[in-house]
Design a protein around this motif. Structure first.
Motif, PDB file in Angstrom:
ATOM      1  N   THR A  56       0.839  -1.197   0.000  1.00 48.46           N
ATOM      2  CA  THR A  56       0.000   0.000   0.000  1.00 48.46           C
ATOM      3  C   THR A  56       0.876   1.250   0.000  1.00 48.46           C
ATOM      4  N   ALA A  57       1.848   1.292   0.893  1.00 48.57           N
ATOM      5  CA  ALA A  57       2.723   2.473   0.992  1.00 48.57           C
ATOM      6  C   ALA A  57       3.585   2.644  -0.250  1.00 48.57           C
ATOM      7  N   PHE A  58       3.987   1.529  -0.853  1.00 48.05           N
ATOM      8  CA  PHE A  58       4.861   1.541  -2.033  1.00 48.05           C
ATOM      9  C   PHE A  58       4.187   0.709  -3.133  1.00 48.05           C
ATOM     10  N   PRO A  59       3.247   1.281  -3.877  1.00 48.71           N
ATOM     11  CA  PRO A  59       2.517   0.504  -4.880  1.00 48.71           C
ATOM     12  C   PRO A  59       3.410  -0.141  -5.944  1.00 48.71           C
ATOM     13  N   ASP A  60       4.585   0.438  -6.167  1.00 46.33           N
ATOM     14  CA  ASP A  60       5.518  -0.125  -7.149  1.00 46.33           C
ATOM     15  C   ASP A  60       6.599  -0.965  -6.472  1.00 46.33           C
ATOM     16  N   LEU A  61       6.310  -1.468  -5.280  1.00 45.73           N
ATOM     17  CA  LEU A  61       7.262  -2.261  -4.518  1.00 45.73           C
ATOM     18  C   LEU A  61       7.876  -3.355  -5.379  1.00 45.73           C
ATOM     19  N   HIS A  86       7.309   5.930  -2.270  1.00 45.91           N
ATOM     20  CA  HIS A  86       6.427   6.116  -1.121  1.00 45.91           C
ATOM     21  C   HIS A  86       5.203   6.947  -1.533  1.00 45.91           C
ATOM     22  N   GLN A  87       4.080   6.261  -1.784  1.00 42.86           N
ATOM     23  CA  GLN A  87       2.873   6.917  -2.292  1.00 42.86           C
ATOM     24  C   GLN A  87       1.723   6.995  -1.294  1.00 42.86           C
ATOM     25  N   GLN A  88       1.817   6.258  -0.187  1.00 42.24           N
ATOM     26  CA  GLN A  88       0.771   6.260   0.845  1.00 42.24           C
ATOM     27  C   GLN A  88       1.442   6.258   2.215  1.00 42.24           C
ATOM     28  N   GLU A  89       0.679   6.557   3.248  1.00 42.27           N
ATOM     29  CA  GLU A  89       1.185   6.609   4.614  1.00 42.27           C
ATOM     30  C   GLU A  89       1.871   5.294   5.006  1.00 42.27           C
ATOM     31  N   LEU A  90       2.948   5.422   5.764  1.00 44.80           N
ATOM     32  CA  LEU A  90       3.653   4.267   6.321  1.00 44.80           C
ATOM     33  C   LEU A  90       4.072   4.610   7.741  1.00 44.80           C
ATOM     34  N   ALA A  91       3.560   3.881   8.713  1.00 47.03           N
ATOM     35  CA  ALA A  91       3.933   4.051  10.122  1.00 47.03           C
ATOM     36  C   ALA A  91       3.811   5.514  10.571  1.00 47.03           C
ATOM     37  N   GLY A  92       2.744   6.164  10.126  1.00 50.76           N
ATOM     38  CA  GLY A  92       2.514   7.554  10.517  1.00 50.76           C
ATOM     39  C   GLY A  92       3.208   8.584   9.656  1.00 50.76           C
ATOM     40  N   PRO A  94       3.344  10.456   6.279  1.00 49.40           N
ATOM     41  CA  PRO A  94       2.553  10.656   5.063  1.00 49.40           C
ATOM     42  C   PRO A  94       3.398  10.440   3.810  1.00 49.40           C
ATOM     43  N   ALA A  95       2.727  10.165   2.718  1.00 52.52           N
ATOM     44  CA  ALA A  95       3.422   9.935   1.446  1.00 52.52           C
ATOM     45  C   ALA A  95       4.409  11.059   1.163  1.00 52.52           C
ATOM     46  N   THR A  96       5.611  10.685   0.766  1.00 53.98           N
ATOM     47  CA  THR A  96       6.662  11.667   0.474  1.00 53.98           C
ATOM     48  C   THR A  96       7.005  11.730  -1.004  1.00 53.98           C
ATOM     49  N   GLY A  97       6.612  10.706  -1.765  1.00 54.19           N
ATOM     50  CA  GLY A  97       7.006  10.635  -3.168  1.00 54.19           C
ATOM     51  C   GLY A  97       8.458  10.208  -3.350  1.00 54.19           C
ATOM     52  N   ARG A  98       9.145   9.942  -2.253  1.00 58.72           N
ATOM     53  CA  ARG A  98      10.553   9.538  -2.335  1.00 58.72           C
ATOM     54  C   ARG A  98      10.675   8.065  -2.701  1.00 58.72           C
ATOM     55  N   THR A  99      11.768   7.753  -3.361  1.00 55.99           N
ATOM     56  CA  THR A  99      12.082   6.373  -3.711  1.00 55.99           C
ATOM     57  C   THR A  99      13.038   5.814  -2.678  1.00 55.99           C
ATOM     58  N   ILE A 100      12.741   4.588  -2.259  1.00 56.84           N
ATOM     59  CA  ILE A 100      13.622   3.916  -1.309  1.00 56.84           C
ATOM     60  C   ILE A 100      14.307   2.744  -2.000  1.00 56.84           C
ATOM     61  N   ARG A 101      15.446   2.398  -1.452  1.00 55.07           N
ATOM     62  CA  ARG A 101      16.196   1.211  -1.896  1.00 55.07           C
ATOM     63  C   ARG A 101      16.946   0.735  -0.661  1.00 55.07           C
ATOM     64  N   ALA A 102      16.636  -0.487  -0.204  1.00 55.43           N
ATOM     65  CA  ALA A 102      17.192  -0.932   1.070  1.00 55.43           C
ATOM     66  C   ALA A 102      17.424  -2.436   1.088  1.00 55.43           C
ATOM     67  N   PRO A 103      18.440  -2.876   1.817  1.00 55.67           N
ATOM     68  CA  PRO A 103      18.664  -4.309   1.981  1.00 55.67           C
ATOM     69  C   PRO A 103      17.568  -4.923   2.860  1.00 55.67           C
ATOM     70  N   TYR A 104      17.276  -6.173   2.584  1.00 57.98           N
ATOM     71  CA  TYR A 104      16.174  -6.863   3.241  1.00 57.98           C
ATOM     72  C   TYR A 104      16.487  -8.347   3.256  1.00 57.98           C
TER      73      TYR A 104
END
Length: 142
Positions: A56-61, A86-92, A94-104
């Motif tokens: 939900t927070a990242f529709p293009d996940l 980041h297109q929707q709220e995540l953990a309080g 609000p959407a920032t429009g920023r792109t994330i890239r992270a190890p998982y």
């Protein structure tokens, strides 16, 4: 590939495609999910909620597999790079429009042909820093 490896890769493909009923059907009735904060939740809906939070927070996940490990005895590990906008709220936050890239990292255990236990490992501080919700001191490597 083992049954665990096959199930794990299929689960991520379904999540990438926003098919959350698919993983739900793959979860054992006694399924448990442990998130990056160490909190354990029981039942298939726990895994679906975790996936739904991020799709939900990242529709293009998206997930880029870096390495996969078949550990035998019904256990598989995937190291991934997760990315999305980041297109929707995540953990309080609000959407920032920023792109994330992270190890998982994701670990699953299989029982009776279903995912019985799942553990996620990722750095929430690094994620929140990328969203601009927090800042890290210089030289932290994050």
């Amino acid at each position: 590939m083992s049954e665990a490896t096959d199930l794990q890769r299929r689960m991520f493909e379904l999540i990438r495609n926003h098919d959350l009923d698919g993983p739900r059907a793959m979860y054992h009735p006694d399924y448990t999910y442990v998130g990056p904060d160490g909190t354990e939740e029981s039942g298939p809906d726990a895994g679906v909620r975790a996936a739904e939070t991020y799709t939900t927070a990242f529709p293009d996940l998206d997930f880029e597999v870096r390495a996969g490990y078949d550990c035998g005895a019904g256990t598989a590990v995937l190291e991934l790079i997760v990315s999305g906008t980041h297109q929707q709220e995540l953990a309080g936050v609000p959407a920032t429009g920023r792109t994330i890239r992270a190890p998982y990292c994701n670990v699953i255990e299989v029982r009776d042909g279903k995912i019985y236990r799942e553990r996620d490992y990722f750095d929430n501080l690094h994620l929140m820093n990328q969203l601009g919700a927090t800042s890290l001191p210089q030289g932290t490597g994050a």
